[in-house]
Enzyme design. Structure first.
Site, PDB file in Angstrom:
ATOM      1  N   GLY A 118       0.795  -1.220   0.000  1.00 32.19           N
ATOM      2  CA  GLY A 118       0.000   0.000   0.000  1.00 32.19           C
ATOM      3  C   GLY A 118       0.828   1.270   0.000  1.00 32.19           C
ATOM      4  CG  PHE A 119       4.847   3.453   1.879  1.00 30.93           C
ATOM      5  CD1 PHE A 119       4.624   4.518   2.728  1.00 30.93           C
ATOM      6  CD2 PHE A 119       5.969   3.485   1.063  1.00 30.93           C
ATOM      7  CE1 PHE A 119       5.507   5.600   2.769  1.00 30.93           C
ATOM      8  CE2 PHE A 119       6.854   4.556   1.090  1.00 30.93           C
ATOM      9  CZ  PHE A 119       6.613   5.616   1.953  1.00 30.93           C
ATOM     10  CD  GLN A 245      -2.868   4.394   6.964  1.00 30.69           C
ATOM     11  OE1 GLN A 245      -2.545   5.546   7.256  1.00 30.69           O
ATOM     12  NE2 GLN A 245      -2.029   3.591   6.313  1.00 30.69           N
ATOM     13  N   GLY A 272       0.750   5.267   8.097  1.00 29.16           N
ATOM     14  CA  GLY A 272       0.334   6.606   7.725  1.00 29.16           C
ATOM     15  C   GLY A 272       1.423   7.637   7.919  1.00 29.16           C
ATOM     16  CG  ASP A 319       9.873  -1.121   8.699  1.00 32.36           C
ATOM     17  OD1 ASP A 319      10.100  -0.560   7.610  1.00 32.36           O
ATOM     18  OD2 ASP A 319       8.734  -1.159   9.200  1.00 32.36           O
ATOM     19  CB  CYS A 357      31.559  -0.302  16.694  1.00 39.95           C
ATOM     20  SG  CYS A 357      30.275  -1.156  15.743  1.00 39.95           S
ATOM     21  CB  CYS A 362      33.987  -1.146  13.802  1.00 43.32           C
ATOM     22  SG  CYS A 362      32.907   0.242  13.393  1.00 43.32           S
TER      23      CYS A 362
END
Length: 422
Positions: A118-119, A245, A272, A319, A357, A362
């Site tokens: 949908g996005f 939404q 949304g 995400d 890290c 790293c």
């Protein structure tokens, strides 16, 4: 309805509650606008557990861009999210089904997510490409506004959406039923109902109309999901999340949560367009209404301040493509902020991207070397920075989870954000 045994293949268990391990002060509650709903938990899927809160790495086209799945596992990511729209267009959901599903296709043994498409149908169809940049839109304009100089490639009706492929212009149809079929073929452990994504510039009247359409589409998604699950008994159970939404309107957000919360979804996605300054408030509105015993996924965030705001207001997973997207432009995360490795000062900087890290990049490569790779346009520069950036975000969220359990979340938040945003 499905036999309970099928849905029992997916579960969510609440662990520690932020309000209990870190009782907030009256001033903190006032500043937040309400109770802190953060918690830890465990999502159980057919392909493993996800300890929450958790950052889900985005593998849009069945790959986290420039990073091997083995490297994603090594840096601590617990799950990967792929994009139904893109995989439908290329290579085709039927190919993934024949391969044994998304995880088998991309050699990822852990849990997987897919969004509904949908996005992308809305954002690409409106010419906004990868982000919905509301600064580009005249908010006093019509509900069907598009980005400047672009053609509207998507058209919504009651049954679904007609859209043109951004790859070759071919015309396609998505509906709740088609989205469910596509996502069942892709075979992710967690998938999302097909919804209509609106933007902040849509009128209040259109938001109401769209919200009701998304509710009807949610019912159709559930019906088709149950039918397909029954017809594919040899496949692992796929959990279906409803998508909330309602844009910036409290009454619409709460109504959506009550409507979908009463349906037989396995969890929920909060979607949304959200204004950054209202993110925590909207997430809290939603999580005050949604069932407590089901997981909540916030779609599309990764900035440190947004992550803490989402966690403390009850988001379990989230995400974003940002860690790898910015890496391709040489940007890398550190505890003191984000920096751009293309700068000349890094030419003879033989230290790691971040001192201390533990990521592969790293531990094995210097800023000078990766700076050289970027300047030489060598693709491996994006690989190394992406590994680091994904590890940075994954570890920050893991540490936030541990801080909730240890009872020092607010101190950890203050220290982390105080260093990142000096």
């Amino acid at each position: 309805m499905l036999p309970p045994a099928r849905q029992s293949e997916f579960s969510f268990r609440v662990g520690k509650r932020l309000s209990e391990t870190c009782p907030p002060s009256a001033a903190q509650l006032t500043a937040n606008g309400g109770e802190f709903l953060g918690r830890t938990g465990t999502i159980t899927t057919p392909h493993g557990e996800i300890r929450t809160p958790a950052f889900i790495a985005v593998g849009t086209k069945a790959t986290v861009k420039s990073v091997l799945p083995e490297s994603i596992a090594e840096l601590g990511a617990q799950a990967v999210l792929a994009n139904a729209y893109h995989l439908y267009l290329q290579p085709g959901a039927d190919v993934l089904d024949e391969a044994g599903g998304l995880g088998a296709f991309m050699n990822w043994p852990g849990p997987t997510f897919t969004d509904s498409g949908g996005f992308q149908v809305m954002s690409l169809g409106s010419g906004f490409k990868k982000v919905i940049e509301m600064k580009l839109v005249d908010t006093s304009g019509p509900d069907d506004a598009v980005a400047p100089g672009k053609e509207r490639l998507a058209h919504v009706d009651e049954e679904g959406v007609w859209f043109k492929s951004h790859l070759n212009g071919d015309r396609h149809r998505f509906s709740p039923e088609i989205s469910m079929n596509v996502q069942h073929q892709i075979g992710a452990d967690i998938m999302f109902a097909f919804d209509e994504l609106t933007t902040l510039q849509n009128s209040r009247g259109y938001q109401e109309e769209s919200l009701e359409r998304t509710r009807r589409w949610a019912e159709r998604c559930l019906t088709e999901h149950f039918r397909l699950t029954s017809e594919r008994p040899g496949k692992p159970y796929q959990a279906l999340f409803g998508v909330i939404q309602g844009a910036q309107y409290e009454d619409l957000r709460r109504k959506a949560c009550r409507d979908l919360g009463a349906m037989d979804f396995d969890g929920f996605g909060i979607g949304g367009a959200l204004e950054k300054e209202n993110l925590g408030t909207i997430v809290r509105w939603c999580n005050e209404e949604l069932p407590e015993n089901k997981p909540r996924h916030l779609l599309g965030i990764s900035e440190p301040d947004d992550i803490f705001t989402a966690i403390e207001n009850g988001a379990d997973t989230f995400d974003c493509v940002s860690p790898t997207r910015v890496a391709r432009n040489s940007a890398f995360y550190t505890p003191t902020g984000r920096y751009n490795l293309s700068g000349a000062k890094y030419k003879r900087d033989f230290g790691p991207l971040q001192e201390g890290c533990d990521c592969y990049a790293c531990l094995n490569y210097s800023r000078a070397y990766i700076h050289h790779l970027f300047k030489a346009k060598e693709i491996v520069s994006a690989t190394l920075i992406s590994i680091h950036n994904e590890r940075f975000v994954v570890k920050m969220v893991d540490d936030a989870r541990l801080a909730i359990e240890a009872g020092n979340f607010f101190e950890f938040k203050a220290e982390t954000l105080g260093r990142y945003y000096p």
